[in-house]
Write a protein that holds these residues in place. Structure first.
Motif, PDB file in Angstrom:
ATOM      1  N   LYS A 448       0.838  -1.210   0.000  1.00  0.00           N
ATOM      2  CA  LYS A 448       0.000   0.000   0.000  1.00  0.00           C
ATOM      3  C   LYS A 448       0.868   1.252   0.000  1.00  0.00           C
ATOM      4  O   LYS A 448       0.584   2.225  -0.715  1.00  0.00           O
ATOM      5  CB  LYS A 448      -0.921  -0.005   1.217  1.00  0.00           C
ATOM      6  CG  LYS A 448      -2.071  -0.994   1.108  1.00  0.00           C
ATOM      7  CD  LYS A 448      -2.769  -1.199   2.443  1.00  0.00           C
ATOM      8  CE  LYS A 448      -3.410   0.047   2.955  1.00  0.00           C
ATOM      9  NZ  LYS A 448      -4.112  -0.179   4.241  1.00  0.00           N
ATOM     10  N   MET A 451       2.337   1.711  -3.463  1.00  0.00           N
ATOM     11  CA  MET A 451       1.332   2.185  -4.431  1.00  0.00           C
ATOM     12  C   MET A 451       1.014   3.661  -4.234  1.00  0.00           C
ATOM     13  O   MET A 451       0.946   4.429  -5.195  1.00  0.00           O
ATOM     14  CB  MET A 451       0.056   1.343  -4.311  1.00  0.00           C
ATOM     15  CG  MET A 451       0.194  -0.080  -4.825  1.00  0.00           C
ATOM     16  SD  MET A 451      -1.404  -0.942  -4.977  1.00  0.00           S
ATOM     17  CE  MET A 451      -1.877  -1.102  -3.252  1.00  0.00           C
ATOM     18  N   VAL A 452       0.831   4.073  -2.981  1.00  0.00           N
ATOM     19  CA  VAL A 452       0.451   5.461  -2.703  1.00  0.00           C
ATOM     20  C   VAL A 452       1.582   6.423  -3.071  1.00  0.00           C
ATOM     21  O   VAL A 452       1.347   7.478  -3.665  1.00  0.00           O
ATOM     22  CB  VAL A 452       0.064   5.623  -1.213  1.00  0.00           C
ATOM     23  CG1 VAL A 452      -0.083   7.091  -0.852  1.00  0.00           C
ATOM     24  CG2 VAL A 452      -1.215   4.870  -0.914  1.00  0.00           C
ATOM     25  N   TRP A 455       2.334   6.298  -7.122  1.00  0.00           N
ATOM     26  CA  TRP A 455       1.050   6.177  -7.822  1.00  0.00           C
ATOM     27  C   TRP A 455       1.149   6.468  -9.322  1.00  0.00           C
ATOM     28  O   TRP A 455       0.376   5.914 -10.130  1.00  0.00           O
ATOM     29  CB  TRP A 455       0.020   7.107  -7.194  1.00  0.00           C
ATOM     30  CG  TRP A 455       0.377   8.570  -7.271  1.00  0.00           C
ATOM     31  CD1 TRP A 455       1.130   9.259  -6.388  1.00  0.00           C
ATOM     32  CD2 TRP A 455       0.011   9.497  -8.301  1.00  0.00           C
ATOM     33  NE1 TRP A 455       1.266  10.565  -6.780  1.00  0.00           N
ATOM     34  CE2 TRP A 455       0.581  10.746  -7.958  1.00  0.00           C
ATOM     35  CE3 TRP A 455      -0.747   9.407  -9.467  1.00  0.00           C
ATOM     36  CZ2 TRP A 455       0.425  11.877  -8.747  1.00  0.00           C
ATOM     37  CZ3 TRP A 455      -0.908  10.528 -10.255  1.00  0.00           C
ATOM     38  CH2 TRP A 455      -0.327  11.754  -9.892  1.00  0.00           C
ATOM     39  N   GLN A 456       2.083   7.310  -9.753  1.00  0.00           N
ATOM     40  CA  GLN A 456       2.170   7.677 -11.160  1.00  0.00           C
ATOM     41  C   GLN A 456       2.563   6.503 -12.046  1.00  0.00           C
ATOM     42  O   GLN A 456       2.269   6.512 -13.249  1.00  0.00           O
ATOM     43  CB  GLN A 456       3.185   8.811 -11.337  1.00  0.00           C
ATOM     44  CG  GLN A 456       2.739  10.122 -10.691  1.00  0.00           C
ATOM     45  CD  GLN A 456       3.820  11.173 -10.712  1.00  0.00           C
ATOM     46  OE1 GLN A 456       4.979  10.870 -10.430  1.00  0.00           O
ATOM     47  NE2 GLN A 456       3.457  12.394 -11.036  1.00  0.00           N
ATOM     48  N   ILE A 458       2.013   3.119 -11.044  1.00  0.00           N
ATOM     49  CA  ILE A 458       1.379   1.894 -10.557  1.00  0.00           C
ATOM     50  C   ILE A 458       0.564   1.204 -11.646  1.00  0.00           C
ATOM     51  O   ILE A 458       0.514  -0.033 -11.720  1.00  0.00           O
ATOM     52  CB  ILE A 458       0.505   2.207  -9.328  1.00  0.00           C
ATOM     53  CG1 ILE A 458       1.404   2.520  -8.135  1.00  0.00           C
ATOM     54  CG2 ILE A 458      -0.412   1.038  -8.996  1.00  0.00           C
ATOM     55  CD1 ILE A 458       2.380   1.412  -7.794  1.00  0.00           C
ATOM     56  N   ARG A 462       0.260  -3.025 -12.567  1.00  0.00           N
ATOM     57  CA  ARG A 462      -0.939  -3.556 -11.922  1.00  0.00           C
ATOM     58  C   ARG A 462      -1.027  -5.076 -12.013  1.00  0.00           C
ATOM     59  O   ARG A 462      -1.575  -5.738 -11.124  1.00  0.00           O
ATOM     60  CB  ARG A 462      -2.196  -2.918 -12.512  1.00  0.00           C
ATOM     61  CG  ARG A 462      -2.451  -3.231 -13.979  1.00  0.00           C
ATOM     62  CD  ARG A 462      -3.604  -2.402 -14.517  1.00  0.00           C
ATOM     63  NE  ARG A 462      -3.951  -2.722 -15.897  1.00  0.00           N
ATOM     64  CZ  ARG A 462      -3.280  -2.274 -16.956  1.00  0.00           C
ATOM     65  NH1 ARG A 462      -2.225  -1.481 -16.798  1.00  0.00           N
ATOM     66  NH2 ARG A 462      -3.656  -2.614 -18.181  1.00  0.00           N
ATOM     67  N   VAL A 499      -7.258   0.369  -2.766  1.00  0.00           N
ATOM     68  CA  VAL A 499      -6.275   1.413  -3.054  1.00  0.00           C
ATOM     69  C   VAL A 499      -5.828   1.323  -4.510  1.00  0.00           C
ATOM     70  O   VAL A 499      -5.752   2.342  -5.211  1.00  0.00           O
ATOM     71  CB  VAL A 499      -5.052   1.274  -2.111  1.00  0.00           C
ATOM     72  CG1 VAL A 499      -3.919   2.196  -2.565  1.00  0.00           C
ATOM     73  CG2 VAL A 499      -5.437   1.596  -0.676  1.00  0.00           C
ATOM     74  N   LEU A 500      -5.519   0.115  -4.981  1.00  0.00           N
ATOM     75  CA  LEU A 500      -5.104  -0.068  -6.371  1.00  0.00           C
ATOM     76  C   LEU A 500      -6.191   0.397  -7.336  1.00  0.00           C
ATOM     77  O   LEU A 500      -5.916   1.115  -8.308  1.00  0.00           O
ATOM     78  CB  LEU A 500      -4.779  -1.547  -6.612  1.00  0.00           C
ATOM     79  CG  LEU A 500      -4.454  -1.939  -8.054  1.00  0.00           C
ATOM     80  CD1 LEU A 500      -3.177  -1.252  -8.519  1.00  0.00           C
ATOM     81  CD2 LEU A 500      -4.327  -3.457  -8.190  1.00  0.00           C
ATOM     82  N   SER A 502      -8.621   2.586  -6.857  1.00  0.00           N
ATOM     83  CA  SER A 502      -8.796   4.042  -6.843  1.00  0.00           C
ATOM     84  C   SER A 502      -7.667   4.761  -7.582  1.00  0.00           C
ATOM     85  O   SER A 502      -7.876   5.843  -8.128  1.00  0.00           O
ATOM     86  CB  SER A 502      -8.861   4.539  -5.392  1.00  0.00           C
ATOM     87  OG  SER A 502      -7.643   4.328  -4.727  1.00  0.00           O
ATOM     88  N   LEU A 503      -6.472   4.164  -7.637  1.00  0.00           N
ATOM     89  CA  LEU A 503      -5.333   4.811  -8.283  1.00  0.00           C
ATOM     90  C   LEU A 503      -5.366   4.694  -9.800  1.00  0.00           C
ATOM     91  O   LEU A 503      -4.827   5.549 -10.499  1.00  0.00           O
ATOM     92  CB  LEU A 503      -4.014   4.217  -7.761  1.00  0.00           C
ATOM     93  CG  LEU A 503      -3.632   4.549  -6.314  1.00  0.00           C
ATOM     94  CD1 LEU A 503      -2.399   3.779  -5.897  1.00  0.00           C
ATOM     95  CD2 LEU A 503      -3.397   6.051  -6.152  1.00  0.00           C
ATOM     96  N   ILE A 504      -6.012   3.628 -10.318  1.00  0.00           N
ATOM     97  CA  ILE A 504      -5.939   3.415 -11.771  1.00  0.00           C
ATOM     98  C   ILE A 504      -7.281   3.537 -12.489  1.00  0.00           C
ATOM     99  O   ILE A 504      -7.311   3.566 -13.719  1.00  0.00           O
ATOM    100  CB  ILE A 504      -5.335   2.027 -12.090  1.00  0.00           C
ATOM    101  CG1 ILE A 504      -6.201   0.898 -11.521  1.00  0.00           C
ATOM    102  CG2 ILE A 504      -3.917   1.937 -11.563  1.00  0.00           C
ATOM    103  CD1 ILE A 504      -5.657  -0.489 -11.832  1.00  0.00           C
TER     104      ILE A 504
END
Length: 532
Positions: A448, A451-452, A455-456, A458, A462, A499-500, A502-504
């Motif tokens: 986590k 990833m956070v 994030w750019q 990730i 994936r 979390v993954l 929401s990031l992608i």
């Protein structure tokens, strides 16, 4: 006078019975009150001190314990009485005596291999008696403080040294009750004293003499980095000599006193006492004992919270500390016992990260801070993980450092994605995730954080991330549903997937819903996990 002696003898009989009944099975925090015979309650403190001959006697062990119990019981009975000036003078003498007799003895210290005399080793019952004696001694200190405040006492440094020696309940000579009493007494005294002067005196008069012969060639006597340090074979050969290291083999309590001082120093006090602080710190970190090394790392971490960054740079000691700490990361199984390795690694990593932040604070020094964190990651975590092998607790600790370092590095951590993700995914996809769930949860926490902070990039990775999370999920979901530990692990995996997602999901070039659906079609168990 004979009447007083008879009364004291009766009280001593009561005290002796109390002492003899103490065993390892008797809780040290339960202070059983000693009943004072009626005919002893009229004795003045001055008469009692004279009858016991506390300051001139050569009593040891249980006899000293009995004296303390007698004095504590009588003062507890007379705590509401008005004492005469002579009693107050006796209290000053008594407190100084007490500060000497309850200090931890050599029996609590490590044994030097060079020692020639037969040293005392405390068995369980003796250890318990020593703890209760210290507890009763501090109780007596409390009564004396009410009678004559310590701030008026000329022996305040000696007494404060004694009190500070009981401020860490992890020490074998201290119990929670003793730690609480010592802390209350110290707080009461500090409120009415000149603290900076007191700290300087403790360092100068108590700490420095015991560390004076343990010299480190990497620093000057002024606490600065030595320009051309010379190897000292004399120091290396005398490492186990109790005359060179009295703080380790005799007066072991002084490390706790040093710790207490560091806990209370502010920036101005650190600067004014710099030459008194640095040598003991480095001596502890460079010691051959893992216990002392870990203690030194912990104390350095405490010290850095109040150390001005400019001082580290001006004296050149940031580099010296880093070198000393990095060597601690080499204590790995199987050359080091796992429990010892965990002890030193945990303290060393915490100190190293704190040192990097303290040496290079602010955005203007970010480049130097990142270089230091890079070294910790590359020379510490990655190399350590390669040697961890089947030692899952070591692996868990190192994975936790990935979380800490990633959060400190921020977006700069993205360059390590190709190292982080295979390592963490391999842990998550382990064939036996239930064998040691703490490692799985540590890996999820680290994932986590990765990833956070990265994030750019990730979205590109994936597939690797989902491989680890989905395999872990499928292997856990069929296990014991009553296990709270596995239930918690399952929840952590679900959080990581959210979390993954929401990031992608905002990336227009990726249809995350279709990818999830494909995975669900291949394994229906993922329906509950892959929620878009």
């Amino acid at each position: 006078m004979s009447g007083n002696q008879t009364a004291v003898s009766e009280l001593r009989i009561v005290a002796r019975k109390y002492v003899q009944e103490i065993t390892a099975s008797n809780p040290t925090d339960l202070e059983i009150r000693v009943v004072v015979p009626v005919n002893t309650r009229g004795i003045s403190l001055k008469s009692l001190v004279r009858s016991l001959n506390v300051s001139g006697s050569k009593k040891e062990g249980l006899q000293l314990f009995e004296d303390i119990v007698v004095l504590d019981a009588l003062l507890a009975e007379k705590r509401d009485c008005i004492h005469s000036p002579s009693d107050q003078d006796a209290a000053v003498v008594l407190r100084e005596w007490l500060a000497h007799v309850i200090l931890p003895t050599k029996a609590f210290a490590e044994r030097s291999p060079y020692a020639t005399e037969n040293e005392t080793v405390l068995v369980a019952d003796e250890l318990e008696k020593a703890r209760v004696m210290n507890l009763k001694g501090l109780s007596l200190m409390s009564h004396l403080q009410k009678l004559t405040p310590l701030s008026k006492d000329e022996s305040n440094v000696k007494v404060l040294t004694c009190l500070a020696a009981f401020t860490d309940e992890n020490d074998p000579w201290t119990c929670p009750g003793a730690q609480k009493k010592a802390s209350v007494l110290i707080k009461d005294y500090l409120n009415s004293s000149n603290q900076p002067i007191l700290f300087s005196r403790l360092l100068q008069e108590r700490v420095r003499p015991l560390f004076a012969r343990s010299k480190n060639p990497a620093i000057t006597p002024q606490g600065r980095k030595a320009i051309n340090p010379l190897p000292s074979t004399a120091i290396a050969n005398s490492d186990l000599d109790d005359a060179v290291k009295p703080w380790k083999y005799r007066d072991v309590y002084i490390v706790t006193v040093f710790q207490w001082v560091l806990d209370h120093l502010d920036e101005s006090s650190v600067e004014s006492n710099w030459p008194l602080i640095i040598p003991p710190l480095l001596t502890l970190i460079d010691d051959s004992s893992i216990t002392q090394k870990a203690k030194g790392c912990t104390l350095l971490n405490t010290f850095l919270q109040s150390c001005p960054p400019l001082l580290l740079q001006r004296t050149g000691l940031g580099e010296v500390f880093e070198t000393a700490l990095m060597s601690c990361l080499l204590y790995l199984p199987s050359l080091t016992e796992e429990v010892d390795s965990l002890h030193i690694l945990k303290a060393a990593y915490r100190a190293l990260i704190s040192l990097a932040v303290a040496r290079f604070p602010g955005d203007e020094q970010q480049v130097f801070r990142m270089r230091t964190l890079d070294r910790i990651l590359q020379l510490g975590v990655f190399k350590g993980y390669a040697h961890a092998g089947e030692h899952v607790r070591i692996a868990e600790l190192l994975v936790d450092q990935i979380t800490e370092l990633t959060n400190k590095m921020g977006i700069e951590s993205v360059k390590y994605l190709r190292h982080f993700l295979p390592l963490l995914s391999a842990n998550l996809a382990s064939p036996f995730p239930t064998a040691y769930p703490p490692l799985i949860r540590a890996s999820v926490r680290a994932l986590k954080a990765v990833m956070v902070n990265g994030w750019q990039r990730i979205a590109i990775h994936r597939g690797e991330i989902l491989r680890g999370l989905t395999v872990c999920w499928c292997r856990i979901v069929g296990q014991d549903k009553e296990s709270e530990e596995l239930k918690e692990t399952q929840e952590r995996v679900e959080e990581a997937v959210r979390v993954l997602t929401s990031l992608i999901k905002s990336d227009v070039n990726i249809s995350i819903g279709e990818e999830y659906q494909t995975l669900i079609e291949n394994d229906g168990r993922l329906q509950e996990l892959l929620i878009y």
